[in-house]
Design an enzyme around this catalytic site. Structure first.
Site, short mmCIF file in Angstrom:
data_model
loop_
_atom_site.label_atom_id
_atom_site.label_comp_id
_atom_site.label_asym_id
_atom_site.label_seq_id
_atom_site.Cartn_x
_atom_site.Cartn_y
_atom_site.Cartn_z
CG ASP A 273 -12.72 -6.41 10.61
OD1 ASP A 273 -13.93 -6.60 10.81
OD2 ASP A 273 -12.22 -6.24 9.47
CG ASP B 297 -16.25 -8.38 7.40
OD1 ASP B 297 -16.71 -9.44 6.89
OD2 ASP B 297 -15.82 -7.43 6.73
CB CYS C 41 -4.58 1.64 7.82
SG CYS C 41 -4.85 2.34 6.18
CB CYS D 236 -0.88 0.03 1.25
SG CYS D 236 -1.94 -1.42 1.38
CE LYS E 122 -17.88 -5.82 3.07
NZ LYS E 122 -17.41 -7.06 2.40
#
Ligand SMILES: *Cc1c(COP(=O)(O)O)cnc(C)c1O
Ligand code: SF4
Length: 390
Positions: free
Chosen positions: A305, A342, A141, A137, A349
């Protein structure tokens, strides 16, 4: 009387300017390859630009074992250096709490590894599949649900069998929707992405292709005219971006989103509800309003999550529902995403409301509106129909 606070910042798209970085030409700053080459990836680089707290310093030393440190100069420029609780900072600067494991936390909280018929292809739902095309990425994050495989720092490697995935999709015509994800698919070169999209478009049963990406937020310079010209050859292409806080929507980000929208790519946004980042209805409302101005429809708000080391960033579901109650009906319907969790371990979901149904009987449903007032919807029933005839 119901009173709405005037929205002061929805029209405000400040720039993440090169001056936040020091000596860099505007040409370099606007060049996505420069942005990538100059990412903050080591403790030394981070410390030379930001005074770290003890928790951040310790967390950054450990980050190399789990999820790498990575922050683009563009995104770094949005950090308020005088505020250790800056919502931008909390998302990308590691903290020591990441090394704590709370009860019930998991390395693979969505149970993806057990739903992979082919390495890199997650097929959980009947008609759609998730194709992981890279493990990298632009920035990382700290709460990433896929941190077990993303960034290359953890013990697990992302294995991908692209040819295997293509032939699986050919043999499974029930899959009509493929979501490219990773990592961040837009980190691939235009040529590689073009090759993947071209190959997918040769599969007649595939109707819908979308790309999940945080690049328009982390690295808006990557959204070049060449990229969007290539993407629109493969229409219908949809895109889900990922932003969590109104500060992320800068002038550069808005321009990138407009280039995508102008290319006919419908844009949705996925946010993760994060403690100390966006767990307030006024913050989320401002984010969602700004997204609408960028022609992005808020799609999902995710309950965080149960990823290992995320306890300091998680809210309760009850808190999330209260925030949703302060949005639904109080602002534009298009600005209100679906709040989902989730299902831990692989449930997919699940919408978690809140519900506006107070009670249900055979002959009526009791509802409450956004103000809490109660209404009754009489159900059509056999008895009622018989009454009409009689
Ligand atoms: C989120 C997700 C999808 C897409 O779900 P939508 O509700 O259609 O956006 C597909 N596959 C997997 C495994 C997912 O996690
Ligand atoms: S951009 Fe997405 S995949 Fe990458 S670190 Fe962030 S949440 Fe994880």
């Amino acid at each position: 009387m119901y009173f709405q606070k005037p929205n002061l910042r929805a029209n405000d798209f400040p720039s993440s300017s090169p001056s936040t970085w020091g000596t860099v030409s505007p040409e370099n700053w606007g060049d996505w390859t420069w942005q990538l080459r100059n990412r903050i990836q080591t403790l030394e680089q981070l410390e030379s630009r930001l005074e770290l707290t003890g928790e951040e310093r310790a967390g950054t030393i450990l980050a190399g074992k789990k999820l790498a440190l990575g922050i683009t100069p563009h995104f770094f420029g949005l950090i308020d250096r005088n505020d250790p609780n800056c919502p931008i900072r909390r998302q990308v600067v590691p903290r020591i709490e990441e090394s704590y494991t709370a009860p019930d936390e998991m390395l693979d909280p969505c149970g993806e590894d057990s739903n992979m018929p082919v390495p890199g292809l997650v097929h959980r739902y009947p008609d759609r599949a998730l194709l992981l095309v890279t493990d990298r990425c632009a920035s990382y994050c700290r709460y990433c649900t896929r941190s077990r495989v993303v960034s290359g720092a953890g013990e697990q490697e992302l294995t991908m069998d692209m040819e295997g995935a293509f032939s699986y999709l050919e043999k499974h015509p029930e899959v009509r929707d493929v979501l490219l994800s990773g990592g961040d698919p837009l980190l691939l070169s235009d040529a590689k992405l073009n090759a993947i999209l071209t190959r997918l478009r040769q599969i007649p049963s595939l109707e819908f292709i979308r790309i999940g990406t945080r690049i328009p937020i982390f690295l808006p310079q990557r959204i070049t005219r060449e990229l969007v010209t290539m993407l629109k050859q493969h229409h219908p292409i949809w895109m889900s971006v990922h932003s969590n806080h109104p500060k992320e929507l800068t002038h550069e980000v808005r321009s990138a989103l407009e280039r995508l929208a102008d290319a006919g790519i419908p844009l949705g946004n996925q946010s993760v509800l994060l403690k100390g980042v966006n767990d307030r209805s006024d913050v989320l409302k401002e984010l969602f309003h700004k997204l609408l101005l960028c022609r992005v429809r808020p799609y999902y708000l995710y309950q965080c999550d149960l990823i290992t080391g995320s306890a300091h960033l998680r809210t309760t579901i009850r808190e999330g529902q209260e925030i949703m109650e302060q949005l639904r009906g109080h602002t534009t319907g298009y600005a209100v995403p679906t709040y989902v969790v989730d299902g831990p371990g692989g449930g997919g979901k699940i919408p978690i409301g809140p519900s506006y149904i107070v009670g249900m009987a055979d002959d009526r449903v009791i509802l409450k509106n956004y103000k809490g007032d109660v209404y009754e919807y009489p159900e059509i029933s056999q008895t009622r129909l018989a009454g009409l005839r009689g």
